[in-house]
Write an enzyme that holds these catalytic residues in place. Structure first.
Site, PDB file in Angstrom:
ATOM      1  N   GLU A 180     -13.423  -0.521  -2.257  1.00  0.00           N
ATOM      2  CA  GLU A 180     -12.358  -1.359  -1.699  1.00  0.00           C
ATOM      3  C   GLU A 180     -11.373  -0.510  -0.897  1.00  0.00           C
ATOM      4  O   GLU A 180     -10.999  -0.850   0.225  1.00  0.00           O
ATOM      5  CB  GLU A 180     -11.634  -2.072  -2.848  1.00  0.00           C
ATOM      6  CG  GLU A 180     -10.676  -3.148  -2.428  1.00  0.00           C
ATOM      7  CD  GLU A 180     -10.076  -3.890  -3.618  1.00  0.00           C
ATOM      8  OE1 GLU A 180      -9.022  -4.523  -3.427  1.00  0.00           O
ATOM      9  OE2 GLU A 180     -10.642  -3.833  -4.719  1.00  0.00           O
ATOM     10  N   GLY A 210      -3.350  -7.684  -6.730  1.00  0.00           N
ATOM     11  CA  GLY A 210      -2.877  -8.291  -7.962  1.00  0.00           C
ATOM     12  C   GLY A 210      -3.375  -7.597  -9.209  1.00  0.00           C
ATOM     13  O   GLY A 210      -2.652  -7.434 -10.181  1.00  0.00           O
ATOM     14  N   GLY A 211      -4.661  -7.157  -9.172  1.00  0.00           N
ATOM     15  CA  GLY A 211      -5.253  -6.534 -10.345  1.00  0.00           C
ATOM     16  C   GLY A 211      -5.414  -5.033 -10.250  1.00  0.00           C
ATOM     17  O   GLY A 211      -5.510  -4.348 -11.273  1.00  0.00           O
ATOM     18  N   SER A 212      -5.459  -4.497  -9.027  1.00  0.00           N
ATOM     19  CA  SER A 212      -5.667  -3.054  -8.866  1.00  0.00           C
ATOM     20  C   SER A 212      -4.898  -2.541  -7.660  1.00  0.00           C
ATOM     21  O   SER A 212      -4.442  -3.313  -6.818  1.00  0.00           O
ATOM     22  CB  SER A 212      -7.163  -2.748  -8.703  1.00  0.00           C
ATOM     23  OG  SER A 212      -7.678  -3.372  -7.532  1.00  0.00           O
ATOM     24  N   THR A 213      -4.771  -1.217  -7.577  1.00  0.00           N
ATOM     25  CA  THR A 213      -4.115  -0.595  -6.432  1.00  0.00           C
ATOM     26  C   THR A 213      -4.951   0.600  -5.986  1.00  0.00           C
ATOM     27  O   THR A 213      -5.580   1.271  -6.814  1.00  0.00           O
ATOM     28  CB  THR A 213      -2.671  -0.152  -6.769  1.00  0.00           C
ATOM     29  OG1 THR A 213      -2.035   0.332  -5.588  1.00  0.00           O
ATOM     30  CG2 THR A 213      -2.634   0.927  -7.835  1.00  0.00           C
ATOM     31  N   GLN A 214      -5.004   0.848  -4.666  1.00  0.00           N
ATOM     32  CA  GLN A 214      -5.832   1.911  -4.117  1.00  0.00           C
ATOM     33  C   GLN A 214      -5.024   2.867  -3.237  1.00  0.00           C
ATOM     34  O   GLN A 214      -4.083   2.437  -2.570  1.00  0.00           O
ATOM     35  CB  GLN A 214      -6.974   1.337  -3.253  1.00  0.00           C
ATOM     36  CG  GLN A 214      -8.053   0.597  -4.010  1.00  0.00           C
ATOM     37  CD  GLN A 214      -7.653  -0.822  -4.348  1.00  0.00           C
ATOM     38  OE1 GLN A 214      -6.954  -1.481  -3.579  1.00  0.00           O
ATOM     39  NE2 GLN A 214      -8.063  -1.310  -5.505  1.00  0.00           N
TER      40      GLN A 214
END
Length: 435
Positions: A180, A210-214
């Site tokens: 992603e 909302g659920g993850s960060t990259q």
């Protein structure tokens, strides 16, 4: 016995009718019932179905996120060097995402069909069979139990394979978090034109979902590659070049999942009846219900005591403790930030909703202190704003960015969404060509 002349004429007419009927049926049997004209549209309308030019191709990417499902219809112009150039994007989003249909996958059909109709309207119908149709799900489905996620994806796959578009066995999948980030990095760098030149011109990306960060960037210092965890460094080929990027996705640290953790809840775990999540990050007089990932929580603010910002920051620090790795080189590189980084900057008035702009880490921090202070006496329109801004300011510093670090905020570049969808579509089209 002689046959009267009138009877002979009648017999001749009957034979002629039988013959013509036979010929008509024979011709009809050789003509597809759904296509009177080879150029007739397959959507039931009386429009001609023909391609604009032979030097364009299309790709359809569904982004199944934690808060919504979006379709991106990309139109590419073919180029001599094999790297297609984006000519146009059509985008539409619907809510909710796929996750709410985990217990009844059939209910997702209407939304998927609605987005498929957008694709049909924007891809010339004689190119439908050669246009890849793909859905990639992100953190929302990663957080679901495996069997529930599989049933949802199987349903979408059935819908896709019944469509007129090109849908291979791998047309529906859950996207790995690092993929992603890499795909979003490709998107941004394609749109600013840096991937067709030297790799040193690339920018990094920060995506807060909302659920993850990259976080993803192309290291310029070999030390970054040598000292980073092995799964943080990925190499891939694109546009006849090899790129090495630092990329990591932190599952559970997207804004909505982080909210729950800061409030004291556990992902997918309802509270026992009568229990409440009490948090110093909420206004003292606040008490409401909040739904996250199909679970409804009762939440309330802590009684007035310490200043709200300091109390909240302490909670955020504890939640983030040892969960994020600093990327030392990142502080010296240019970065684009989007998704909730963008949305919260709009909320505090740093940028207008329809424009891009710049923001510093200290801008988030200053806004957090101001909002938290005001919520000590008035909960305001957004009860989570103190928590969200405090979390963003802390997260960026945990990632290794100093307070004066400037980020470029953009929802779109050249009118194209700054999501991972374009990069993932490039990757998929390249894989089709290799096969």
């Amino acid at each position: 016995m002689r046959i009267p002349k009138l009877a002979s004429v009648f017999l001749l007419v009957v034979c002629l009718v039988v013959y013509l009927t036979y010929v008509k049926k024979h011709v009809d049997s050789m003509t597809p019932s759904d296509s009177k004209d080879p150029n007739q549209s397959r959507n039931g309308k009386d429009e001609l179905c023909h391609s604009e030019e032979s030097n364009f191709l299309y790709g359809i990417m569904f982004d199944a996120g934690s808060t919504g499902t979006r379709v991106h219809v990309f139109k590419f112009k073919k180029t001599p060097n094999g790297a297609p150039k984006l000519a146009h994007e059509t985008f539409k989003a619907i809510k909710p995402g796929l996750s709410p249909y985990a217990d009844d996958p059939e209910k997702c059909t209407a939304g998927i069909q609605e987005l498929l109709n957008v694709a049909k309207e924007n891809v010339p119908c004689d190119l439908w069979k050669s246009t890849p149709l793909v859905l990639k799900a992100t953190a929302g489905l990663r957080l679901l139990p495996g069997e529930k996620a599989k049933q949802l994806l199987d349903k979408v796959k059935d819908i896709f394979q019944a469509s007129p578009f090109l849908s291979r066995e791998d047309c529906v999948s859950i996207m790995d978090g690092s993929d992603e980030g890499i795909s979003a990095w490709i998107t941004v760098n394609v749109l600013i034109g840096s991937l067709h030149g030297q790799e040193q011109n690339t920018v990094g990306i920060l995506d807060l979902g909302g659920g993850s960060t990259q976080i993803t960037f192309a290291p310029r210092d070999d030390k970054t590659i040598q000292t980073s965890p092995i799964d943080f460094i990925t190499s891939f080929q694109m546009f006849n070049n090899t790129f090495s990027v630092y990329s990591h996705s932190y599952l559970g640290l997207g804004l909505m999942s982080a909210r729950l953790a800061i409030l004291g809840g556990l992902e997918g775990m309802p509270l026992e009846e009568g229990n409440t999540l009490v948090s110093p990050c909420l206004a003292p007089d606040y008490e409401e219900q909040w739904e996250h990932a199909e679970v409804v929580y009762t939440i309330k603010g802590q009684k007035a005591g310490e200043p709200l910002y300091e109390s909240c920051y302490s909670k955020v620090e504890k939640m983030l403790y040892r969960k994020v790795k600093k990327a030392e080189e990142a502080k010296d590189m240019d970065f684009y930030a989007f998704s909730y980084y963008y949305d919260r900057a709009v909320d505090i008035g740093i940028i207008d909703e329809k424009t891009e702009g710049n923001i510093k880490v200290e801008d988030y921090e200053a806004a957090a202190k101001k909002v938290c202070k005001s919520m000590e006496t008035d909960q305001g329109e957004n009860p989570f704003l103190c928590l969200d801004l405090t979390y963003i300011a802390a997260l960026l510093q945990e990632l290794g960015f100093p307070k004066d670090k400037v980020f470029k905020l953009a929802r779109k570049i050249d009118n194209v969404e700054t999501s991972w969808a374009l990069g993932a579509t490039f990757h998929y089209i390249e894989s089709l060509h290799k096969h």
